[in-house]
Design a protein around this motif. Sequence first.
Motif, PDB file in Angstrom:
ATOM      1  N   GLU A  36       0.954  -1.045   0.107  1.00  0.00           N
ATOM      2  CA  GLU A  36      -0.123   0.039  -0.007  1.00  0.00           C
ATOM      3  C   GLU A  36       0.880   1.172   0.135  1.00  0.00           C
ATOM      4  O   GLU A  36       1.938   1.362   0.531  1.00  0.00           O
ATOM      5  N   PRO A  44      -9.272  -1.408  12.358  1.00  0.00           N
ATOM      6  CA  PRO A  44     -10.484  -1.269  12.935  1.00  0.00           C
ATOM      7  C   PRO A  44     -11.154  -0.355  12.710  1.00  0.00           C
ATOM      8  O   PRO A  44     -12.527  -0.614  12.461  1.00  0.00           O
ATOM      9  N   ALA A  85       6.464  -7.354  -2.532  1.00  0.00           N
ATOM     10  CA  ALA A  85       7.377  -8.459  -2.672  1.00  0.00           C
ATOM     11  C   ALA A  85       6.728  -9.579  -3.582  1.00  0.00           C
ATOM     12  O   ALA A  85       5.642  -9.714  -3.310  1.00  0.00           O
TER      13      ALA A  85
HETATM   14  C1  LIG Z   1     -12.146  -3.498   8.374  1.00  0.00           C
HETATM   15  C2  LIG Z   1     -11.362  -4.311   9.723  1.00  0.00           C
HETATM   16  C3  LIG Z   1     -11.986  -4.226  10.958  1.00  0.00           C
HETATM   17  C4  LIG Z   1     -11.268  -4.785  12.043  1.00  0.00           C
HETATM   18  N1  LIG Z   1     -11.623  -4.610  13.359  1.00  0.00           N
HETATM   19  C5  LIG Z   1     -10.963  -5.106  14.404  1.00  0.00           C
HETATM   20  C6  LIG Z   1     -11.356  -4.946  15.853  1.00  0.00           C
HETATM   21  O1  LIG Z   1     -12.369  -4.335  15.941  1.00  0.00           O
HETATM   22  N2  LIG Z   1     -10.683  -5.795  16.847  1.00  0.00           N
HETATM   23  C7  LIG Z   1      -9.840  -6.485  16.355  1.00  0.00           C
HETATM   24  O2  LIG Z   1      -9.157  -7.193  17.345  1.00  0.00           O
HETATM   25  N3  LIG Z   1      -9.113  -6.648  15.117  1.00  0.00           N
HETATM   26  C8  LIG Z   1      -9.839  -5.916  14.176  1.00  0.00           C
HETATM   27  N4  LIG Z   1      -9.337  -6.326  12.812  1.00  0.00           N
HETATM   28  C9  LIG Z   1      -8.239  -6.919  12.481  1.00  0.00           C
HETATM   29  C10 LIG Z   1      -6.913  -6.098  12.584  1.00  0.00           C
HETATM   30  O3  LIG Z   1      -7.076  -5.124  12.076  1.00  0.00           O
HETATM   31  C11 LIG Z   1      -6.058  -7.112  12.334  1.00  0.00           C
HETATM   32  O4  LIG Z   1      -5.642  -8.030  12.989  1.00  0.00           O
HETATM   33  C12 LIG Z   1      -4.426  -6.209  12.028  1.00  0.00           C
HETATM   34  O5  LIG Z   1      -4.655  -5.482  10.922  1.00  0.00           O
HETATM   35  C13 LIG Z   1      -3.467  -7.510  11.547  1.00  0.00           C
HETATM   36  O6  LIG Z   1      -2.384  -6.694  11.097  1.00  0.00           O
HETATM   37  P1  LIG Z   1      -1.224  -7.209  10.219  1.00  0.00           P
HETATM   38  O7  LIG Z   1      -0.207  -6.325   9.898  1.00  0.00           O
HETATM   39  O8  LIG Z   1      -1.027  -8.808  10.512  1.00  0.00           O
HETATM   40  O9  LIG Z   1      -1.798  -7.573   8.591  1.00  0.00           O
HETATM   41  P2  LIG Z   1      -2.354  -6.475   7.791  1.00  0.00           P
HETATM   42  O10 LIG Z   1      -3.210  -5.372   8.547  1.00  0.00           O
HETATM   43  O11 LIG Z   1      -3.212  -7.126   6.797  1.00  0.00           O
HETATM   44  O12 LIG Z   1      -1.210  -5.651   6.980  1.00  0.00           O
HETATM   45  C14 LIG Z   1      -0.404  -6.435   5.911  1.00  0.00           C
HETATM   46  C15 LIG Z   1       0.085  -5.444   4.876  1.00  0.00           C
HETATM   47  O13 LIG Z   1       1.163  -6.388   4.059  1.00  0.00           O
HETATM   48  C16 LIG Z   1       0.681  -5.540   2.940  1.00  0.00           C
HETATM   49  N5  LIG Z   1       1.325  -6.598   1.727  1.00  0.00           N
HETATM   50  C17 LIG Z   1       0.627  -7.964   1.512  1.00  0.00           C
HETATM   51  N6  LIG Z   1       1.202  -8.548   0.525  1.00  0.00           N
HETATM   52  C18 LIG Z   1       2.470  -7.902   0.363  1.00  0.00           C
HETATM   53  C19 LIG Z   1       3.464  -8.007  -0.592  1.00  0.00           C
HETATM   54  N7  LIG Z   1       3.806  -9.095  -1.101  1.00  0.00           N
HETATM   55  N8  LIG Z   1       4.464  -7.017  -0.454  1.00  0.00           N
HETATM   56  C20 LIG Z   1       4.595  -5.968   0.187  1.00  0.00           C
HETATM   57  N9  LIG Z   1       3.330  -5.795   1.226  1.00  0.00           N
HETATM   58  C21 LIG Z   1       2.360  -6.701   0.916  1.00  0.00           C
HETATM   59  C22 LIG Z   1      -0.661  -5.511   2.821  1.00  0.00           C
HETATM   60  O14 LIG Z   1      -0.777  -4.574   1.786  1.00  0.00           O
HETATM   61  C23 LIG Z   1      -0.825  -4.756   4.229  1.00  0.00           C
HETATM   62  O15 LIG Z   1      -0.488  -3.479   4.283  1.00  0.00           O
HETATM   63  C24 LIG Z   1     -10.122  -5.495  11.905  1.00  0.00           C
HETATM   64  C25 LIG Z   1      -9.619  -5.808  10.446  1.00  0.00           C
HETATM   65  C26 LIG Z   1     -10.244  -5.253   9.428  1.00  0.00           C
HETATM   66  C27 LIG Z   1      -9.987  -5.307   7.862  1.00  0.00           C
END
Ligand SMILES: Cc1cc2nc3c(=O)[nH]c(=O)nc-3n(C[C@H](O)[C@H](O)[C@H](O)COP(=O)(O)OP(=O)(O)OC[C@H]3O[C@@H](n4cnc5c(N)ncnc54)[C@H](O)[C@@H]3O)c2cc1C
Length: 416
Positions: A36, A44, A85
């Motif tokens: 992104e 959230p 990636a």
């Molecule tokens: C709309 C929504 C509401 C939510 N509400 C809650 C809540 O109320 N309570 C709660 O506990 N949890 C909630 N969650 C869950 C919480 O937001 C996630 O658990 C958290 O965002 C996980 O973080 P992460 O960094 O592991 O993954 P992500 O947030 O998915 O981030 C992964 C990142 O990696 C990037 N990416 C993917 N592939 C590649 C690649 N090949 N190369 C480079 N970059 C890449 C993506 O674009 C993204 O920016 C919610 C999620 C969403 C979508």
Amino acid sequence: MAEGIVIVGSSLAGLRSAEQLRSQGWEGAITLVGEEPYLPYNRPPLSKQALSDARTLSLESLHETVALGLKPRLGEVTWQLGRRAVSSDLANQRITLDDGQALSYTGLVIATGLRSRSLPVHGGESQRYRLRNLNDAWQLAQGLTEGCRITIAGAGFIGCELAATATRLGCTVNVIDAAPAPLVNVMGSPFADALLQYHQRHGVSFHLDTLIAEIAEDERGNLQTVALSNGTTIDTDILVEAIGSQPNTAWLDGNGIDITDGVQCQSDMSVPGHGNVIAVGDIARFNNPLFDDVCRRIEHWNIAVETARTGAVTLLSHLGDTPRTRPEDTKPIVPSFWSDQFDIKIQGIGLPSIADSTEPLDGSLHQGISDSSLFAMGYYRDGRLTGIISINGEKKQPDYRNMLLDALQTADTETT
Ligand SMILES: Cc1cc2nc3c(=O)[nH]c(=O)nc-3n(C[C@H](O)[C@H](O)[C@H](O)COP(=O)(O)OP(=O)(O)OC[C@H]3O[C@@H](n4cnc5c(N)ncnc54)[C@H](O)[C@@H]3O)c2cc1C
């Protein structure tokens, strides 16, 4: 050409990993690669208040309202934003980006999270939305006008939160799910039934135990109706697919690691066979010794934070850069979540979904779910507490956490 630690995925788990590496004493280079084009932000709010606000905001302003602050301890890092990636060679410690750059690393953090699943039914493509990222939320928000008829496929957390937000905005909301009640796989049936009635009292219509069979569009390809397998047809302006997510692992293909459902790793977040690689956040499938030895992915905000903390210690220990916390002193990872729906806050701790029985701990469901009364359900496996879900129980969270940890740690002692 980078060096030092490369973090792929610059969202919550990626950012928290960078911060934790610094807190644990890593002074070397850190590169954050993110598909992104934005600095890290919080997801959230995107199904809650920020989605309402987004109707009158530019995309940039929406980002400002949800951006995660960059803490001073992060120090200097290199951002590679808007870069994906595309492949990796873990044996030779190298990844390749979509612009052809090759980045070498001494340590790698896998934090690429999830992407939304799509329905296997075609039709009405330009009025179909998903809700995983900032762009999704902004685009969806532009369609959420008063009187709009929105059909939501999926009665999980995102579907239910979106139903509440859209109803509050004056939309007519229909929610469809193959299950008999919203969130039943997480909460169990008496609780999920009460949640269903709570939503219905607020004006949300549910179509349960059924699937979307057909999506009809007009001659210009605009969405008209959604037909269900139970014979119902729903007039629809907007269809939101909130049917779950799948891990972003394609760039890890060919390395011989287990990526069948996320990246399988150990309870210290290390990827088997590659001590200088950890997986964190939604993508990590790990076993948690507090519960059992089954590897699970857990899609909660707090898991991104806690796995980043554990993973940073593991990675620095492997790199021979003694972390400030000894690996044996890292705190246990305790899953927890919250969800805001209309005027209630649902909070969970532990792993309720692995339970085989439930028992109310506080309050009762006889009058249904109310906006102010506390209700809490205990979830038990083989008679032992594995999780607690509460409504209006914010003040009780420390007690519930202690109760759960006591039960889990007692269980631990008895089996060792
Ligand atoms: C709309 C929504 C509401 C939510 N509400 C809650 C809540 O109320 N309570 C709660 O506990 N949890 C909630 N969650 C869950 C919480 O937001 C996630 O658990 C958290 O965002 C996980 O973080 P992460 O960094 O592991 O993954 P992500 O947030 O998915 O981030 C992964 C990142 O990696 C990037 N990416 C993917 N592939 C590649 C690649 N090949 N190369 C480079 N970059 C890449 C993506 O674009 C993204 O920016 C919610 C999620 C969403 C979508």
